[in-house]
Design a protein around this motif. Structure first.
Motif, PDB file in Angstrom:
ATOM      1  N   SER A 144       7.602  13.896   3.895  1.00 51.85           N
ATOM      2  CA  SER A 144       8.208  15.215   4.942  1.00 51.85           C
ATOM      3  C   SER A 144       7.657  15.511   6.041  1.00 51.85           C
ATOM      4  O   SER A 144       6.387  15.483   6.002  1.00 51.85           O
ATOM      5  CB  SER A 144       8.400  16.088   3.690  1.00 51.85           C
ATOM      6  N   ILE A 145       8.169  16.153   6.986  1.00 50.75           N
ATOM      7  CA  ILE A 145       7.528  16.838   7.912  1.00 50.75           C
ATOM      8  C   ILE A 145       8.386  18.092   8.512  1.00 50.75           C
ATOM      9  O   ILE A 145       9.685  18.140   8.094  1.00 50.75           O
ATOM     10  CB  ILE A 145       7.567  16.152   9.190  1.00 50.75           C
ATOM     11  N   CYS A 146       7.475  19.280   8.756  1.00 51.23           N
ATOM     12  CA  CYS A 146       8.249  20.733   9.151  1.00 51.23           C
ATOM     13  C   CYS A 146       8.339  20.635  10.510  1.00 51.23           C
ATOM     14  O   CYS A 146       7.407  20.898  11.145  1.00 51.23           O
ATOM     15  CB  CYS A 146       7.419  21.692   8.486  1.00 51.23           C
ATOM     16  N   ILE A 147       9.396  20.617  11.273  1.00 58.38           N
ATOM     17  CA  ILE A 147       9.673  20.859  12.682  1.00 58.38           C
ATOM     18  C   ILE A 147      10.597  22.162  12.938  1.00 58.38           C
ATOM     19  O   ILE A 147      11.393  22.306  12.506  1.00 58.38           O
ATOM     20  CB  ILE A 147      10.521  19.588  13.131  1.00 58.38           C
ATOM     21  N   ASP A 148       9.662  23.230  13.369  1.00 56.35           N
ATOM     22  CA  ASP A 148      10.205  24.570  13.912  1.00 56.35           C
ATOM     23  C   ASP A 148      10.748  24.966  12.637  1.00 56.35           C
ATOM     24  O   ASP A 148      11.663  25.808  12.726  1.00 56.35           O
ATOM     25  CB  ASP A 148      10.864  24.588  15.011  1.00 56.35           C
ATOM     26  N   GLY A 149       9.976  24.651  11.458  1.00 60.21           N
ATOM     27  CA  GLY A 149      10.467  25.480  10.100  1.00 60.21           C
ATOM     28  C   GLY A 149      11.418  24.656   9.643  1.00 60.21           C
ATOM     29  O   GLY A 149      11.710  25.318   8.441  1.00 60.21           O
ATOM     30  N   ILE A 150      11.865  23.422   9.897  1.00 62.85           N
ATOM     31  CA  ILE A 150      12.885  22.772   9.030  1.00 62.85           C
ATOM     32  C   ILE A 150      12.269  21.710   8.339  1.00 62.85           C
ATOM     33  O   ILE A 150      11.520  20.821   9.127  1.00 62.85           O
ATOM     34  CB  ILE A 150      13.793  22.302  10.169  1.00 62.85           C
ATOM     35  N   SER A 151      12.505  21.645   6.999  1.00 64.24           N
ATOM     36  CA  SER A 151      12.030  20.483   6.362  1.00 64.24           C
ATOM     37  C   SER A 151      13.001  19.356   6.545  1.00 64.24           C
ATOM     38  O   SER A 151      14.127  19.279   6.375  1.00 64.24           O
ATOM     39  CB  SER A 151      12.139  20.721   4.806  1.00 64.24           C
ATOM     40  N   HIS A 179      10.447  21.186   0.923  1.00 68.93           N
ATOM     41  CA  HIS A 179       9.132  20.766   0.317  1.00 68.93           C
ATOM     42  C   HIS A 179       8.054  21.981   0.687  1.00 68.93           C
ATOM     43  O   HIS A 179       8.577  22.815   1.118  1.00 68.93           O
ATOM     44  CB  HIS A 179       8.629  19.389   1.270  1.00 68.93           C
ATOM     45  N   ILE A 180       7.013  21.644   0.179  1.00 69.64           N
ATOM     46  CA  ILE A 180       5.878  22.847   0.276  1.00 69.64           C
ATOM     47  C   ILE A 180       5.441  23.025   1.834  1.00 69.64           C
ATOM     48  O   ILE A 180       5.181  22.174   2.481  1.00 69.64           O
ATOM     49  CB  ILE A 180       4.452  22.575  -0.579  1.00 69.64           C
ATOM     50  N   VAL A 181       5.705  24.378   2.362  1.00 71.06           N
ATOM     51  CA  VAL A 181       5.551  24.471   3.743  1.00 71.06           C
ATOM     52  C   VAL A 181       4.677  25.945   3.476  1.00 71.06           C
ATOM     53  O   VAL A 181       5.098  26.754   2.948  1.00 71.06           O
ATOM     54  CB  VAL A 181       6.909  24.914   4.651  1.00 71.06           C
ATOM     55  N   SER A 182       3.594  25.679   4.499  1.00 76.91           N
ATOM     56  CA  SER A 182       2.587  26.933   4.309  1.00 76.91           C
ATOM     57  C   SER A 182       2.838  28.006   5.464  1.00 76.91           C
ATOM     58  O   SER A 182       2.706  29.168   5.464  1.00 76.91           O
ATOM     59  CB  SER A 182       1.220  26.369   4.300  1.00 76.91           C
ATOM     60  N   GLY A 183       3.389  27.375   6.598  1.00 73.25           N
ATOM     61  CA  GLY A 183       3.783  28.139   7.613  1.00 73.25           C
ATOM     62  C   GLY A 183       2.621  28.313   8.529  1.00 73.25           C
ATOM     63  O   GLY A 183       2.547  28.908   9.550  1.00 73.25           O
ATOM     64  N   HIS A 184       1.457  27.376   8.191  1.00 73.35           N
ATOM     65  CA  HIS A 184       0.538  27.304   9.124  1.00 73.35           C
ATOM     66  C   HIS A 184       0.563  26.016  10.138  1.00 73.35           C
ATOM     67  O   HIS A 184       0.280  24.873   9.600  1.00 73.35           O
ATOM     68  CB  HIS A 184      -0.839  27.572   8.325  1.00 73.35           C
ATOM     69  N   ILE A 185       0.814  26.363  11.173  1.00 73.24           N
ATOM     70  CA  ILE A 185       1.205  25.381  12.134  1.00 73.24           C
ATOM     71  C   ILE A 185      -0.115  24.353  12.548  1.00 73.24           C
ATOM     72  O   ILE A 185      -1.107  24.844  12.790  1.00 73.24           O
ATOM     73  CB  ILE A 185       1.853  25.739  13.581  1.00 73.24           C
TER      74      ILE A 185
END
Length: 232
Positions: free
Chosen positions: A137-144, A96-102
């Protein structure tokens, strides 16, 4: 932009911090293919800019804001990290769309096996939890990952064997921190809803004199007319 599909496990060679900022050096191979100075690589979900490359390793600057928001400051020499290059324009959109901004960190509360999957339950701040929805969706440690369950104090994901083998998540234990990034679509929707609720405030005013609800000043609420007018 990233997609949350981890390409490689890298290994921390060195994290040199002076105060709350410094340089992170990571051993890697696959993510360096086609990469040049100035490109972005997500390290445990954190978007970092490559500042140096040599002998199957790269370095990136880590600023104080990154250390405050993420768990990068806790990395040790030899730690394994999830790596992903920024998505190419002609690449496949696998996550999914991940910006890399935690948005912040969470803490693993428990890990429970159910047949071939492992349920991982994570506690986090309300401001993050409020934007997490079941089957979203959730990004956990960079994992979709897909959210399997949400409560008032935590959320859970169910991790398949492939994800467990290709990432660091199942190598962690209860009590370990993880980086979290909410779905950016949900964050924008929440922003517009908040503007609609506060349409009389300055931040809700539009150039043509309308408020954020697309109505005359004084009315409130997010209207379909407003969404259509501004491209939604």
């Amino acid at each position: 932009m990233f997609t949350g599909i981890v390409e490689e496990l890298g290994q921390v060679k060195a994290l040199s911090l002076r105060g709350n900022s410094g340089t992170l050096t990571v051993k890697a191979k696959k993510v360096l293919e086609g990469t040049k100075i100035g490109d972005s690589i997500a390290v445990n979900g954190v978007c970092l800019t490559v500042t140096n490359m040599k002998n199957n390793e790269f370095s990136a600057d880590v600023m104080a804001e990154t250390v405050r928001r993420s768990s990068l400051g806790a990395l040790q020499d030899g730690s394994y990290v999830n790596l992903e290059r920024a998505m190419a324009a002609d690449g496949r959109f696998g996550g999914h769309i991940v910006s890399g901004h935690i948005d912040g960190t969470g803490q693993i509360e428990s890990m429970r096996r159910e047949e071939n999957a492992v349920w991982v339950t994570i506690a986090c701040a309300d401001k993050i939890l409020d934007l997490i929805v079941e089957k979203g969706s959730i990004c956990i440690d960079g994992i979709s990952l897909t959210v399997a369950a949400v409560t008032k104090r935590n959320f859970s994901v169910s991790v398949i064997p492939h994800t467990g083998e290709e990432t660091t998540l199942l190598k962690k234990k209860a009590g370990d921190p993880v980086n979290l990034e909410n779905d950016i679509v949900g964050k924008y929707i929440q922003k517009f809803v908040d503007i609609g609720r506060n349409s009389g405030a300055d931040r809700g005013k539009m150039p043509d004199g309308e408020n954020a609800a697309g109505n005359v000043k004084g009315n409130s609420g997010l209207s379909m007319e407003f969404l259509q007018k501004y491209g939604f």
